[in-house]
Design a protein around this motif. Structure first.
Motif, PDB file in Angstrom:
ATOM      1  N   VAL A  95       0.840  -1.206   0.000  1.00  0.00           N
ATOM      2  CA  VAL A  95       0.000   0.000   0.000  1.00  0.00           C
ATOM      3  C   VAL A  95       0.868   1.247   0.000  1.00  0.00           C
ATOM      4  O   VAL A  95       0.616   2.196  -0.761  1.00  0.00           O
ATOM      5  CB  VAL A  95      -0.966  -0.013   1.206  1.00  0.00           C
ATOM      6  CG1 VAL A  95      -1.733   1.292   1.305  1.00  0.00           C
ATOM      7  CG2 VAL A  95      -1.918  -1.193   1.116  1.00  0.00           C
ATOM      8  N   ARG A  96       1.903   1.260   0.824  1.00  0.00           N
ATOM      9  CA  ARG A  96       2.793   2.421   0.889  1.00  0.00           C
ATOM     10  C   ARG A  96       3.466   2.664  -0.460  1.00  0.00           C
ATOM     11  O   ARG A  96       3.574   3.805  -0.908  1.00  0.00           O
ATOM     12  CB  ARG A  96       3.846   2.211   1.958  1.00  0.00           C
ATOM     13  CG  ARG A  96       4.857   3.349   2.023  1.00  0.00           C
ATOM     14  CD  ARG A  96       5.970   3.047   2.957  1.00  0.00           C
ATOM     15  NE  ARG A  96       5.639   3.572   4.276  1.00  0.00           N
ATOM     16  CZ  ARG A  96       6.450   3.507   5.305  1.00  0.00           C
ATOM     17  NH1 ARG A  96       7.610   2.902   5.202  1.00  0.00           N
ATOM     18  NH2 ARG A  96       6.111   4.036   6.455  1.00  0.00           N
ATOM     19  N   VAL A  99       0.837   3.995  -2.993  1.00  0.00           N
ATOM     20  CA  VAL A  99       0.493   5.396  -2.689  1.00  0.00           C
ATOM     21  C   VAL A  99       1.641   6.323  -3.093  1.00  0.00           C
ATOM     22  O   VAL A  99       1.404   7.393  -3.676  1.00  0.00           O
ATOM     23  CB  VAL A  99       0.131   5.553  -1.200  1.00  0.00           C
ATOM     24  CG1 VAL A  99       0.053   7.016  -0.808  1.00  0.00           C
ATOM     25  CG2 VAL A  99      -1.182   4.852  -0.895  1.00  0.00           C
ATOM     26  N   ALA A 103       1.364   9.215  -5.886  1.00  0.00           N
ATOM     27  CA  ALA A 103       1.721  10.602  -5.556  1.00  0.00           C
ATOM     28  C   ALA A 103       2.753  11.140  -6.543  1.00  0.00           C
ATOM     29  O   ALA A 103       2.647  12.295  -6.988  1.00  0.00           O
ATOM     30  CB  ALA A 103       2.254  10.677  -4.129  1.00  0.00           C
TER      31      ALA A 103
END
Length: 119
Positions: A95-96, A99, A103
């Motif tokens: 997930v990190r 994301v 971004a």
């Protein structure tokens, strides 16, 4: 006159603790200033005496050579086990990573948007 031995900005706690123990084990009369929260002052290890500074620098040079060797060996061991790199990080924290990639794409898109509308 004070002699600055080492900057403490971005120094991990374990390294700073090892250096404190090294100085105390060898009887180096040092003092320490902490780095500021806002990055204005660097903090560090200091001594007052020129002879003490030479002795402390020699100890620091030996310590840093040994630490560099240990850290490189640790990295090579982790690399051999497959515990480094993009795919390892992606498997550990998908997930990190997703994301962060989204971004980056959004920032890139916003940065290029004015140039795309020129034509």
């Amino acid at each position: 006159m004070p002699h600055h031995l080492m900057n403490l900005r971005h120094v991990p706690d374990d390294e700073a603790d090892e250096i404190r123990a090294l100085f105390e084990a060898h009887g180096v009369r040092y003092y320490e200033t902490p780095p500021s929260r806002w990055g204005i002052s660097m903090g560090g290890f200091w001594v007052h005496d020129e002879d003490e500074a030479e002795r402390a620098r020699a100890l620091l040079d030996d310590y840093q050579d040994q630490r560099r060797t240990r850290q490189r060996q640790d990295f090579q061991d982790r690399q051999a086990r497959g515990e480094t790199g993009f795919w390892f990080l992606f498997r550990q924290r998908p997930v990190r990573v997703i994301v962060a990639m989204l971004a980056a794409v959004v920032i890139l898109g916003l940065s290029l948007l004015p140039f795309l509308h020129l034509g």
